[in-house]
Design an enzyme around this catalytic site. Structure first.
Site, PDB file in Angstrom:
ATOM      1  N   LYS A 170      -9.733 -17.478 -16.891  1.00 35.54           N
ATOM      2  CA  LYS A 170      -8.431 -16.882 -16.605  1.00 35.54           C
ATOM      3  C   LYS A 170      -8.259 -15.629 -17.447  1.00 35.54           C
ATOM      4  CE  LYS A 170      -5.722 -20.767 -15.021  1.00 35.54           C
ATOM      5  NZ  LYS A 170      -4.535 -21.541 -15.375  1.00 35.54           N
ATOM      6  N   HIS A 173      -4.334 -12.812 -21.557  1.00 33.25           N
ATOM      7  CA  HIS A 173      -3.088 -12.064 -21.412  1.00 33.25           C
ATOM      8  C   HIS A 173      -2.476 -11.694 -22.753  1.00 33.25           C
ATOM      9  CE1 HIS A 173      -0.951 -15.740 -22.314  1.00 33.25           C
ATOM     10  NE2 HIS A 173      -1.495 -16.360 -21.277  1.00 33.25           N
ATOM     11  N   HIS A 176      -2.200 -14.131 -25.549  1.00 29.40           N
ATOM     12  CA  HIS A 176      -3.433 -14.387 -26.300  1.00 29.40           C
ATOM     13  C   HIS A 176      -3.715 -13.243 -27.264  1.00 29.40           C
ATOM     14  CE1 HIS A 176      -4.298 -16.703 -22.424  1.00 29.40           C
ATOM     15  NE2 HIS A 176      -4.060 -17.611 -23.344  1.00 29.40           N
TER      16      HIS A 176
HETATM   17  N1  ARG Z   1      -4.586 -22.172 -23.880  1.00 29.32           N
HETATM   18  C1  ARG Z   1      -3.169 -22.154 -24.044  1.00 29.32           C
HETATM   19  C2  ARG Z   1      -2.551 -21.053 -23.209  1.00 29.32           C
HETATM   20  O1  ARG Z   1      -3.210 -20.125 -22.857  1.00 29.32           O
HETATM   21  C3  ARG Z   1      -2.748 -21.939 -25.476  1.00 29.32           C
HETATM   22  C4  ARG Z   1      -3.123 -23.072 -26.379  1.00 29.32           C
HETATM   23  C5  ARG Z   1      -2.174 -23.213 -27.507  1.00 29.32           C
HETATM   24  N2  ARG Z   1      -2.534 -24.237 -28.404  1.00 29.32           N
HETATM   25  C6  ARG Z   1      -2.290 -25.546 -28.221  1.00 29.32           C
HETATM   26  N3  ARG Z   1      -2.709 -26.397 -29.123  1.00 29.32           N
HETATM   27  N4  ARG Z   1      -1.650 -25.979 -27.179  1.00 29.32           N
HETATM   28  O2  ARG Z   1      -1.366 -21.097 -22.905  1.00 29.32           O
END
Ligand code: ARG
Length: 644
Positions: A170, A173, A176
């Site tokens: 993905k 964005h 991130h």
């Molecule tokens: N991968 C998730 C996202 O892009 C963020 C992860 C954040 N960390 C967690 N422990 N949930 O939204």
């Protein structure tokens, strides 16, 4: 060392630093604490109160125009029956007429503002910075870490910092991007405060979307493309299958909105294919897992290379897929035992509202088709990490969009009887980047964002043809400065604020930008070069002529103000450790650079009146300022470039 410090103090004519027990003072790493300790001692003697109370009452004014420290007299809670303003002016009157470290204060109402004596700044603070060098502003190498009167401790605390955490296949964005920048800063900060830091990237590498990606791969995948541009190709495959899937998804949503059963729709077409593949993954099917692990490995490979451009290295690429199945089962058993797990339309859920958490709603923990959820995996991941790392603290750097979500994660831990663990967790959140993609065109990967900023910066550099011709390695400069541009823009405001991604503003050398900071650092570097001096020359000179800057500090306010700011830096990093705001450090660096730019005309190095001694003393001043700037930039994750 304390002896070294006392030697400097005695050169100034001051008594050895007062020994007061019970103070959280760090005189060997924060110069202002030296002044605080003396003040606590002086004031406590003058009015007969406890020195620690005075110490704790001292505040730092927001502007140096209002003093270096200020004592709000009512905080001392004096019981002499006088009005606070009178107490304050009595204190002013009783304060020593002349003191090696302080100017005679002048009361303003109930506040007693205190100014450091100019000579103490140049003779104490400057050698202090030269001695600490890269460690100035940190808690590293202080010998004794806290109170010098307390015994040394060796057990460092451990913090896990989880940040960046993109989703495989993905788009990378803005959320991130911000998590990456802020998370790296928070990691650097804890490291500099002598914590044992574990950096974890918790990849979005599990879930139904992986099933969909696999279905897409069967239709649109190309080995050649995957080898050529792995991340782009996976994105592309995912985008295509997702487009094909959309109509089905919408049909299901319509059905749900109209109160119809969605089971029928979801048991056919891509829905069924997706769910079946993810089911195979959760059941441990070797073939399904082999494909998944290939995509995962290829992606991590590319991430590592891109994070390196930001000087970031993770200790662990974990991810949703890595959470142990046994732990997930254990969490569910605990939910059952604690009576908070309920069946809800065929899935398992926690009704937070029913368990004392208004506003947290109801959350599905295990889906209708029996698959785990984001929430369940996150809660189990906490237990896994506790077992693996025995951390003292864990920080999640994730956008405010997941505020409610993290409250649920923490609350779930409380509900399974792990309030102790929940209390060690912190969600460090941040606002949005407004219209990142629309401004940059087609960014989808972190490397796209960095490439485009680098290229934009390179364009700005090319506009100045004369200077451009003198740059030895323009590509390297454009890369470092371009990345600073993105990072500084991100860290300029409070984390919680949204900001627009403005590539022309952030790549400008004017205004409070990354390129401007880089320019200031390079300019400071060139001072030594132009004067034909080395750092060692300065160190020698400083030890033989501790009075070299006396004339300047006694006659030039610019010089005093610069040193006052330089003395503050360790206080700034201490504040940042409390609020975890990069802007605390960045705002300070801009104040420092503004002060510097007003000094250059008044305090020249090459061609200074007064000859070589004055030149060397001023060069040392600028080198000290450069060191502070460099330390701050590195803490923020910026790589200072050497020359302009
Ligand atoms: N991968 C998730 C996202 O892009 C963020 C992860 C954040 N960390 C967690 N422990 N949930 O939204």
């Amino acid at each position: 060392t304390l002896d070294g410090l006392n030697a400097l103090l005695s050169q100034l004519g001051a008594d050895p630093i007062p020994k007061i027990s019970g103070l959280a003072a760090h005189p060997l790493s924060r110069p202002i604490d030296i002044y605080r300790v003396y003040l606590a001692d002086i004031v406590a003697r003058l009015i007969g109160c406890e020195a620690p109370l005075v110490y704790e009452s001292l505040q730092s004014p927001t502007s140096t125009a209002n003093g270096d420290l200020v004592l709000p007299v009512p905080r001392l809670r004096l019981k002499d029956g006088k009005k606070p303003a009178d107490q304050c002016s009595n204190l002013e009157a009783a304060f020593p007429e002349s003191h090696p470290l302080f100017r005679k204060p002048k009361a303003t109402g109930i506040h007693l503002p205190l100014y450091f004596s100019p000579l103490s700044l140049s003779r104490l603070v400057l050698p202090y910075i030269f001695q600490r060098q890269q460690a100035y502003g940190s808690n590293l190498d202080t010998g004794l870490r806290n109170d010098p009167t307390a015994p040394a401790t060796t057990d460092r605390k451990k913090v896990i910092i989880e940040f960046s955490s993109p989703n495989i296949a993905k788009e990378f964005h803005a959320g991130h991007l911000r998590s990456t920048i802020i998370g790296a800063f928070v990691s650097n900060l804890y490291q500099s405060m002598d914590w044992d830091v574990v950096k974890i990237n918790y990849l979005g590498d599990w879930g139904k979307q992986f099933g969909l990606l696999a279905v897409g791969w069967q239709r649109f995948g190309s080995e050649d493309e995957l080898a050529r541009q792995p991340l782009k190709h996976l994105l592309d495959v995912y985008a295509r299958i997702n487009a094909a899937f959309k109509p089905e998804q919408e049909a299901s949503k319509r059905a749900r909105d109209e109160g119809r059963d969605t089971a029928e729709i979801e048991s056919q077409g891509l829905f069924a294919e997706r769910n079946a593949f993810f089911r195979r993954m959760e059941d441990g099917d070797a073939e399904a897992l082999a494909l998944w692990s290939r995509f995962r490995d290829i992606s991590i490979d590319r991430y590592v290379a891109t994070y390196a451009r930001l000087n970031i290295g993770f200790d662990e690429y974990s991810g949703e897929s890595q959470v142990k199945t046994e732990t997930i089962k254990r969490v569910e058993a605990l939910l059952q035992e604690n009576g908070v797990y309920t069946e809800h339309n065929g899935s398992w859920a926690i009704d937070f509202e029913k368990h004392g958490s208004k506003g947290l709603g109801l959350a599905v923990v295990r889906g209708r088709t029996g698959t785990t959820t984001y929430l369940l995996r996150d809660v189990a991941a906490v237990l896994d990490r506790e077992a693996k790392y025995a951390f003292d603290k864990m920080i999640y750097v994730v956008s405010t969009e997941q505020d409610l979500y993290f409250r649920r994660v923490f609350r779930t831990l409380e509900l399974i009887g792990r309030a102790d663990l929940a209390s060690r967790l912190q969600h460090v959140n941040f606002g949005k980047v407004v219209s990142l993609s629309s401004r940059l065109g087609t960014v989808q990967l972190l490397s796209d964002i960095l490439d485009q900023s680098r290229d934009a910066l390179h364009e700005v550099m090319r506009r100045n043809t004369v200077k451009y011709a003198q740059v030895a390695d323009p590509d390297a400069v454009a890369e470092a400065v371009g990345i600073s541009a993105v990072m500084v823009q991100d860290m300029s405001g409070k984390r919680i604020n949204n900001y627009p991604f403005d590539i022309s503003r952030m790549t400008s050398f004017e205004g409070d930008t990354g390129p401007y900071l880089q320019y200031c650092h390079a300019r400071l570097n060139s001072i030594l070069r132009k004067a034909g001096l080395t750092r060692d020359d300065l160190v020698d000179h400083l030890s033989q002529h501790p009075d070299g800057l006396d004339a300047d500090v006694l006659s030039k306010q610019h010089c005093v103000d610069l040193l006052r700011l330089m003395a503050q830096y360790p206080d700034v990093t201490a504040t940042a450790l409390r609020n975890l705001e990069p802007s605390t450090v960045l705002t300070y660096l801009f104040r420092l650079t503004h002060q510097l730019s007003s000094c250059y005309d008044v305090l020249q190095v090459v061609g200074a009146e007064g000859g070589r001694d004055v030149m060397l003393a001023r060069a040392a001043l600028y080198e000290g300022a450069r060191q502070v700037l460099e330390n701050g930039m590195r803490l923020l994750g910026l790589s200072p470039v050497e020359s302009k």
